[in-house]
Design a protein around this motif. Sequence first.
Motif, short mmCIF file in Angstrom:
data_model
loop_
_atom_site.label_atom_id
_atom_site.label_comp_id
_atom_site.label_asym_id
_atom_site.label_seq_id
_atom_site.Cartn_x
_atom_site.Cartn_y
_atom_site.Cartn_z
N ASN A 1 12.16 5.33 -2.02
CA ASN A 1 12.83 6.48 -1.42
C ASN A 1 13.36 6.06 -0.05
OD1 ASN A 1 13.71 8.90 -0.37
ND2 ASN A 1 11.65 9.75 -0.06
N PRO A 2 14.63 5.69 0.06
CA PRO A 2 15.16 5.19 1.33
C PRO A 2 15.08 6.19 2.48
CG PRO A 2 16.65 4.67 -0.49
CD PRO A 2 15.63 5.63 -1.02
N ASP A 3 14.92 7.48 2.16
CA ASP A 3 14.86 8.50 3.21
C ASP A 3 13.42 8.88 3.57
OD1 ASP A 3 17.68 8.72 3.27
OD2 ASP A 3 17.63 10.04 1.52
N GLY A 4 12.46 8.12 3.08
CA GLY A 4 11.07 8.50 3.26
C GLY A 4 10.40 7.98 4.52
N PHE A 5 11.15 7.26 5.37
CA PHE A 5 10.52 6.65 6.53
C PHE A 5 9.90 7.66 7.50
CE2 PHE A 5 10.71 4.44 10.73
CZ PHE A 5 9.75 3.48 10.47
N LEU B 1 0.82 -1.21 0.00
CA LEU B 1 0.00 0.00 0.00
C LEU B 1 0.86 1.27 0.00
CD1 LEU B 1 -2.63 -1.34 2.55
CD2 LEU B 1 -2.93 -1.10 0.07
N GLN B 2 0.22 2.41 -0.10
CA GLN B 2 0.89 3.70 -0.24
C GLN B 2 2.07 3.87 0.71
OE1 GLN B 2 -1.61 7.13 0.48
NE2 GLN B 2 0.11 8.52 0.65
N GLY B 3 3.26 4.09 0.13
CA GLY B 3 4.45 4.38 0.91
C GLY B 3 5.05 3.18 1.61
N HIS B 4 4.49 2.01 1.46
CA HIS B 4 4.96 0.81 2.14
C HIS B 4 5.73 -0.08 1.17
CE1 HIS B 4 1.88 2.07 5.02
NE2 HIS B 4 2.41 1.23 5.89
N GLY B 5 6.74 -0.76 1.68
CA GLY B 5 7.49 -1.69 0.86
C GLY B 5 8.07 -1.02 -0.36
N ARG B 6 7.77 -1.54 -1.53
CA ARG B 6 8.31 -1.02 -2.79
C ARG B 6 7.35 -0.07 -3.50
NH1 ARG B 6 9.84 -7.17 -2.78
NH2 ARG B 6 8.11 -6.89 -1.33
N THR B 7 6.19 0.19 -2.90
CA THR B 7 5.24 1.14 -3.49
C THR B 7 5.65 2.56 -3.13
OG1 THR B 7 3.39 -0.41 -3.50
CG2 THR B 7 2.84 1.94 -3.42
N THR B 8 5.63 3.44 -4.11
CA THR B 8 6.04 4.82 -3.88
C THR B 8 4.98 5.57 -3.06
OG1 THR B 8 5.06 5.46 -6.00
CG2 THR B 8 7.41 4.91 -6.00
N ASP B 9 5.42 6.66 -2.46
CA ASP B 9 4.51 7.53 -1.72
C ASP B 9 4.12 8.71 -2.62
OD1 ASP B 9 2.97 8.48 0.33
OD2 ASP B 9 4.63 8.90 1.69
N ILE B 10 3.06 9.39 -2.25
CA ILE B 10 2.64 10.61 -2.95
C ILE B 10 2.28 11.66 -1.91
CG2 ILE B 10 1.87 9.54 -5.10
CD1 ILE B 10 -0.98 9.54 -3.98
N ASP B 11 2.10 12.88 -2.38
CA ASP B 11 1.78 13.99 -1.48
C ASP B 11 0.30 13.94 -1.13
OD1 ASP B 11 1.83 16.27 0.00
OD2 ASP B 11 1.91 17.65 -1.70
N ARG B 12 -0.03 13.03 -0.22
CA ARG B 12 -1.42 12.79 0.18
C ARG B 12 -1.42 12.07 1.51
NH1 ARG B 12 -4.69 8.05 -2.78
NH2 ARG B 12 -3.45 6.89 -1.25
#
Length: 286
Positions: free
Chosen positions: A179-183, A75-86
Motif C-alpha cells: 500500500n504505497p499510501d500507508g506510510f 515485519l508488520q507494515g514494513h517493506g513488502r509485508t502488508t499491514d493490518i488493523d492492529r
Amino acid sequence: MIRSALVAAALLAAGPALAETQGNRVAVHGMQVYYEVSGSGDPLVVLHGAYMNIPSMGGIIPKLAETHTVYAVELQGHGRTTDIDRPITYPALADDVAAFMDAVKLPKADVFGYSMGAAAGLQLAIRHPDKVNKLIAASAAYDAEGWQPAFKAFIPQMTVEMFAGMPVFADAYRKLAANPDGFPELVRKLIALEKEPMAWGDDVKALKTPVLIITGDADVATLEHSVALFRLLGGGGMGDMGQPLPASRLAVLPATSHTAVIGQVDLLMAFIEPFLKGRTPKGMFE
C-alpha cells in the motif's frame, strides 16, 4: 523508531542485493509476510529495525548467509509485508515471527534482531522459548527506563508529519510497500510503540535461551542498561575461578552510535559466529 529510521537512510542506497535469494510471501495473522531465504547451514531468522526492510539491513544478511540458511523477514507494515488493523507491539511482532516459523516449517532457529527486531527477538524468546536456539540482540532494551535520557525526552516530540516530511523514508517506503499510501499509518503505529510500557526484567531473568547482547558505546540504550541486561542473564561475574562462563555474552562496539551498529559487518560477525558455534577465548588456566 527514529534510531532505526536513521540507519535505514544510511544503508538504503548502499545495501548490497542478496545473491541467490528466494523471495516468498506467506499468510500470517491476516498479513502477507514477505521473506527471503539465502545461504546454507543452520537456520537463522533475521529481524530488522523500525522503518527498515531487508535491503536496508545492508551487508549483514549476505554475510550471515555465508554460513547459515538465513530467513530474513519483513515485519508488520514494513517493506513488502502488508499491514493490518492492529497496533505494532513487541509481543505481537514476536507472535508473528513464531507463526511465520510454523508456516515455513521451521521448528527452531537462531535469531538475529536489530533495534525493534532485537526487542521482538527478546519477546520471541520470552513467549516462545521453544522456537529460539540462540538470540543475538543488537541495540536492544528490556525496559523503557534503559533508554538514554536524550531519547526519552525526544519521544514526546515525535509526529507523523516529522517522518512523512522526510522523502528518504517516505519515498523508500513507497518503492516496496503493498500500500504505497500507508506510510503515515505506519509512522503513527511506530510512534505509539515508543510509548508502550516496557518492563520485562522478570521475564528476561527467567530466560534459559543464550543471548548475545550487542551494543554501541554511544547507543540509544545506556551502557548501564546493557550491563544490567547481561547480569539478568547470568553474566558479569569473574572468570578464571573454575566455573564455566555464562551462556550469554555482552559485546560493546567502541565509538559506535545506534545507527552505526548494523553497518559494522566484520566486527559483528567476529562476535556472532563464535557465539553461535559455542567458541570462547581460552584463558591461562584452561
